[in-house]
Design an enzyme around this catalytic site. Structure first.
Site, PDB file in Angstrom:
ATOM      1  N   HIS A 144      -1.100  -0.140 -10.030  1.00  0.00           N
ATOM      2  CA  HIS A 144      -1.842  -1.068  -9.168  1.00  0.00           C
ATOM      3  C   HIS A 144      -2.280  -2.307  -9.952  1.00  0.00           C
ATOM      4  CE1 HIS A 144      -4.324  -1.252  -5.215  1.00  0.00           C
ATOM      5  NE2 HIS A 144      -4.039  -2.476  -5.650  1.00  0.00           N
ATOM      6  N   ARG A 189       0.855  -1.185   0.000  1.00  0.00           N
ATOM      7  CA  ARG A 189       0.000   0.000   0.000  1.00  0.00           C
ATOM      8  C   ARG A 189       0.886   1.228   0.000  1.00  0.00           C
ATOM      9  NH1 ARG A 189      -3.483  -2.500  -1.863  1.00  0.00           N
ATOM     10  NH2 ARG A 189      -5.561  -2.962  -1.048  1.00  0.00           N
TER      11      ARG A 189
HETATM   12  N1  LIG Z   1      -0.842  -4.274  -5.342  1.00  0.00           N
HETATM   13  C1  LIG Z   1      -1.766  -5.189  -5.444  1.00  0.00           C
HETATM   14  O1  LIG Z   1      -2.231  -5.497  -6.542  1.00  0.00           O
HETATM   15  C2  LIG Z   1      -2.228  -5.891  -4.190  1.00  0.00           C
HETATM   16  C3  LIG Z   1      -3.044  -7.029  -4.325  1.00  0.00           C
HETATM   17  C4  LIG Z   1      -3.431  -7.699  -3.154  1.00  0.00           C
HETATM   18  C5  LIG Z   1      -2.999  -7.260  -1.911  1.00  0.00           C
HETATM   19  N2  LIG Z   1      -2.210  -6.154  -1.829  1.00  0.00           N
HETATM   20  C6  LIG Z   1      -1.741  -5.681  -0.507  1.00  0.00           C
HETATM   21  O2  LIG Z   1      -0.991  -6.707   0.136  1.00  0.00           O
HETATM   22  C7  LIG Z   1      -1.292  -6.678   1.518  1.00  0.00           C
HETATM   23  C8  LIG Z   1      -0.906  -7.982   2.175  1.00  0.00           C
HETATM   24  O3  LIG Z   1      -1.805  -9.000   1.760  1.00  0.00           O
HETATM   25  P1  LIG Z   1      -1.826 -10.425   2.487  1.00  0.00           P
HETATM   26  O4  LIG Z   1      -2.923 -11.190   1.856  1.00  0.00           O
HETATM   27  O5  LIG Z   1      -0.468 -11.017   2.504  1.00  0.00           O
HETATM   28  O6  LIG Z   1      -2.218  -9.976   3.994  1.00  0.00           O
HETATM   29  P2  LIG Z   1      -2.172 -10.855   5.319  1.00  0.00           P
HETATM   30  O7  LIG Z   1      -2.251 -12.308   5.000  1.00  0.00           O
HETATM   31  O8  LIG Z   1      -3.191 -10.267   6.234  1.00  0.00           O
HETATM   32  O9  LIG Z   1      -0.710 -10.603   5.892  1.00  0.00           O
HETATM   33  C9  LIG Z   1      -0.335  -9.363   6.407  1.00  0.00           C
HETATM   34  C10 LIG Z   1       1.076  -9.468   6.968  1.00  0.00           C
HETATM   35  O10 LIG Z   1       1.457  -8.183   7.439  1.00  0.00           O
HETATM   36  C11 LIG Z   1       1.904  -8.303   8.794  1.00  0.00           C
HETATM   37  N3  LIG Z   1       1.616  -7.086   9.538  1.00  0.00           N
HETATM   38  C12 LIG Z   1       0.424  -6.460   9.737  1.00  0.00           C
HETATM   39  N4  LIG Z   1       0.577  -5.392  10.527  1.00  0.00           N
HETATM   40  C13 LIG Z   1       1.885  -5.346  10.868  1.00  0.00           C
HETATM   41  C14 LIG Z   1       2.663  -4.486  11.678  1.00  0.00           C
HETATM   42  N5  LIG Z   1       2.118  -3.442  12.331  1.00  0.00           N
HETATM   43  N6  LIG Z   1       3.984  -4.738  11.804  1.00  0.00           N
HETATM   44  C15 LIG Z   1       4.542  -5.795  11.179  1.00  0.00           C
HETATM   45  N7  LIG Z   1       3.873  -6.652  10.385  1.00  0.00           N
HETATM   46  C16 LIG Z   1       2.546  -6.429  10.231  1.00  0.00           C
HETATM   47  C17 LIG Z   1       1.125  -9.465   9.357  1.00  0.00           C
HETATM   48  O11 LIG Z   1       1.769  -9.933  10.527  1.00  0.00           O
HETATM   49  P3  LIG Z   1       1.244 -11.237  11.321  1.00  0.00           P
HETATM   50  O12 LIG Z   1       1.632 -12.414  10.436  1.00  0.00           O
HETATM   51  O13 LIG Z   1       1.967 -11.191  12.583  1.00  0.00           O
HETATM   52  O14 LIG Z   1      -0.255 -11.081  11.423  1.00  0.00           O
HETATM   53  C18 LIG Z   1       1.154 -10.427   8.174  1.00  0.00           C
HETATM   54  O15 LIG Z   1       2.354 -11.144   8.158  1.00  0.00           O
HETATM   55  C19 LIG Z   1      -2.796  -6.359   1.538  1.00  0.00           C
HETATM   56  O16 LIG Z   1      -3.198  -5.840   2.778  1.00  0.00           O
HETATM   57  C20 LIG Z   1      -2.919  -5.334   0.443  1.00  0.00           C
HETATM   58  O17 LIG Z   1      -2.697  -4.062   1.001  1.00  0.00           O
HETATM   59  C21 LIG Z   1      -1.824  -5.461  -2.940  1.00  0.00           C
END
Ligand SMILES: NC(=O)c1ccc[n+]([C@@H]2O[C@H](COP(=O)([O-])OP(=O)(O)OC[C@H]3O[C@@H](n4cnc5c(N)ncnc54)[C@H](OP(=O)(O)O)[C@@H]3O)[C@@H](O)[C@H]2O)c1
Length: 309
Positions: A272, A224
Site C-alpha cells: 500500500h 482497493r
Molecule cells: N493505493 C494507494 O496508495 C491509493 C492512494 C489513493 C487512492 N487509492 C484508491 O484509488 C481510488 C480512486 O481514487 P480517485 O481519487 O481517482 O477517486 P474518484 O475521483 O472518486 O474516481 C473514482 C472513479 O471510479 C468510478 N466508479 C465508481 N464507482 C463505479 C462503478 N460502480 N462502476 C464503474 N466506475 C465506478 C467513478 O466513476 P464516475 O466518474 O462516473 O463517478 C470515477 O471515475 C480511491 O477510492 C482509493 O480506493 C489508492
C-alpha cells in the site's frame, strides 16, 4: 472569529501534519486554532483519517465539515453518526505519486522487464510491441484514473477507460456499464484498477469478468483489494489465463504472511505504497476547504454519502 480545527487523524500523523497545517492556514489567511483535543460542541472543522479514535460524530454539533486526509473514504462513509459534509483528499502530490507507480508497473509488464532482471539465459530476442499496439484498460476515470490514463497516453499506450457514468468529450475513449466493461476487458492486455471500494465495485473482477481478458493479460491494482475476487484471481494465474498481478491493496492490511499472494510467482505485492498523501500539498487543500467553508463557498471534493465515494 477564530475557527477551531480538531486534528483527529491520529497521533502518528500529528508531528508531520501539525506544522504544515499551521503554515497553510496562515497562507490562506485563516484565523484558526489547530488543536488535538477540544470540547466537541466547540469544534468547527475536523481533520480526519480512517484509523481515527473519533468514531461518534454526534456531539460535534457545530462542525461544518470533516476533512479526510485520504482519497479513499470507504471506512467512514457508512458511519451512521456522520451528518456533517465529508470531503476526501485530492492532493496533487498523491496524484503525482500514483501516476509514477502506475506508469512504472505498466512499463514493467509492457517491456517484459522481469525476463532480463531475472537473467534470461541464452540470446532469445523477444521484442515487445510498441505501446501504441498495447491496449490498457483504466477502470476508474476519476482524479487518479484519468491522470494515469493521460500519462500512459502520453507514452502512446492505447488507453481506454471505464467509469460509472458515461463520459463525453474526454481525450481518451471511455466506456461505462456492463457491456462497456466487457468490450474493454476483451481487448485489454493490461488492466489498471483505480476504483473506490463500494457495494457496487466489490468483487468487480470476479471469475466471469476475469475470463473476458485476453490470455496472459496483466492486472495492476492500486485501487482497493476488494475490487478483485482473490480466489478467482489466483485460479486465473494458476491456469495461465492471466500473466501477472501487481497488487498494492488487500482485503486485510498488512497482508498476512501466510496469504497465497505473498509467495505466488505470478503476484507482485507492494505494501500500500502506490501513492501517499503529501503533508505540504494536502495541508493547502485542507486550508482551502476551511476558507471556502467560512466564505460560504462550495467545498472541494465533497463525498456523496449515498453513492459511497
Ligand atoms: N493505493 C494507494 O496508495 C491509493 C492512494 C489513493 C487512492 N487509492 C484508491 O484509488 C481510488 C480512486 O481514487 P480517485 O481519487 O481517482 O477517486 P474518484 O475521483 O472518486 O474516481 C473514482 C472513479 O471510479 C468510478 N466508479 C465508481 N464507482 C463505479 C462503478 N460502480 N462502476 C464503474 N466506475 C465506478 C467513478 O466513476 P464516475 O466518474 O462516473 O463517478 C470515477 O471515475 C480511491 O477510492 C482509493 O480506493 C489508492
Amino acid at each position: 472569529m477564530t475557527v477551531t480545527v480538531l486534528f483527529a487523524a491520529g497521533e502518528a500523523l500529528w508531528p508531520e501534519y501539525g506544522p504544515h497545517l499551521r503554515v497553510a492556514f496562515a497562507g490562506a489567511g485563516l484565523d484558526a486554532a489547530l488543536v488535538t483535543e477540544a470540547t466537541p460542541g466547540e469544534v468547527d472543522y475536523i481533520v480526519y483519517a480512517p484509523g481515527s479514535a473519533l468514531q461518534d460524530f454526534t456531539p460535534y454539533t457545530r462542525c461544518r465539515a470533516v476533512l479526510n486526509l485520504w482519497a479513499g473514504v470507504e471506512r467512514i462513509v457508512g458511519n451512521p453518526t456522520l451528518t456533517q459534509p465529508l470531503c476526501r483528499m485530492v492532493d496533487p502530490g498523491l496524484t503525482e505519486g500514483m501516476v509514477e507507480y502506475v506508469t512504472g508497473h505498466v512499463l514493467r509488464h509492457h517491456l517484459g522487464m522481469d525476463r532480463y532482471i531475472k537473467g534470461a539465459p541464452g540470446w532469445q530476442q523477444i521484442v515487445p510491441p510498441l505501446a501504441r499496439e498495447r491496449v490498457v484498460a483504466m477502470l476508474g476515470l476519476g482524479e487518479l484514473g484519468l491522470a494515469c490514463a493521460r500519462a500512459l497516453k502520453a507514452l502512446n499506450f492505447a488507453v481506454e477507460g471505464w467509469s460509472r457514468s458515461a463520459k463525453t468529450g474526454l481525450d481518451i475513449p471511455a466506456h461505462h456499464g456492463e457491456a462497456g466493461l466487457e468490450a474493454l476487458l476483451r481487448k485489454a492486455e493490461i488492466v489498471v484498477t483505480l476504483l473506490p471500494r463500494t457495494a457496487e465495485t466489490e468483487n468487480l473482477l470476479d471469475a466471469r469478468r476475469l475470463a473476458w481478458l485476453p490470455q496472459g493479460a496483466v492486472i495492476v491494482n492500486p485501487g482497493r483489494g476488494a475490487l478483485i475476487d482473490d480466489d478467482a484471481l489466483l485460479a486465473a494465474l494458476d491456469s495461465g489465463a492471466l500473466g501477472h498481478a501487481t497488487l498494492d491493496v488487500f482485503r486485510i492490511e498488512p497482508l498476512p504472511e501466510d496469504h497465497p499472494f505473498r509467495h505466488h510467482p505470478g503476484v507482485t505485492v507492494t505494501p500500500h505504497i502506490a501513492a501517499d498523501t503529501r503533508a505540504s500539498s494536502a495541508a493547502r487543500v485542507v486550508a482551502e476547504n476551511i476558507r471556502r467553508g467560512e466564505a460560504g463557498e462550495p467545498l472541494l471534493h465533497q463525498v456523496d454519502l449515498t453513492r459511497g465515494y
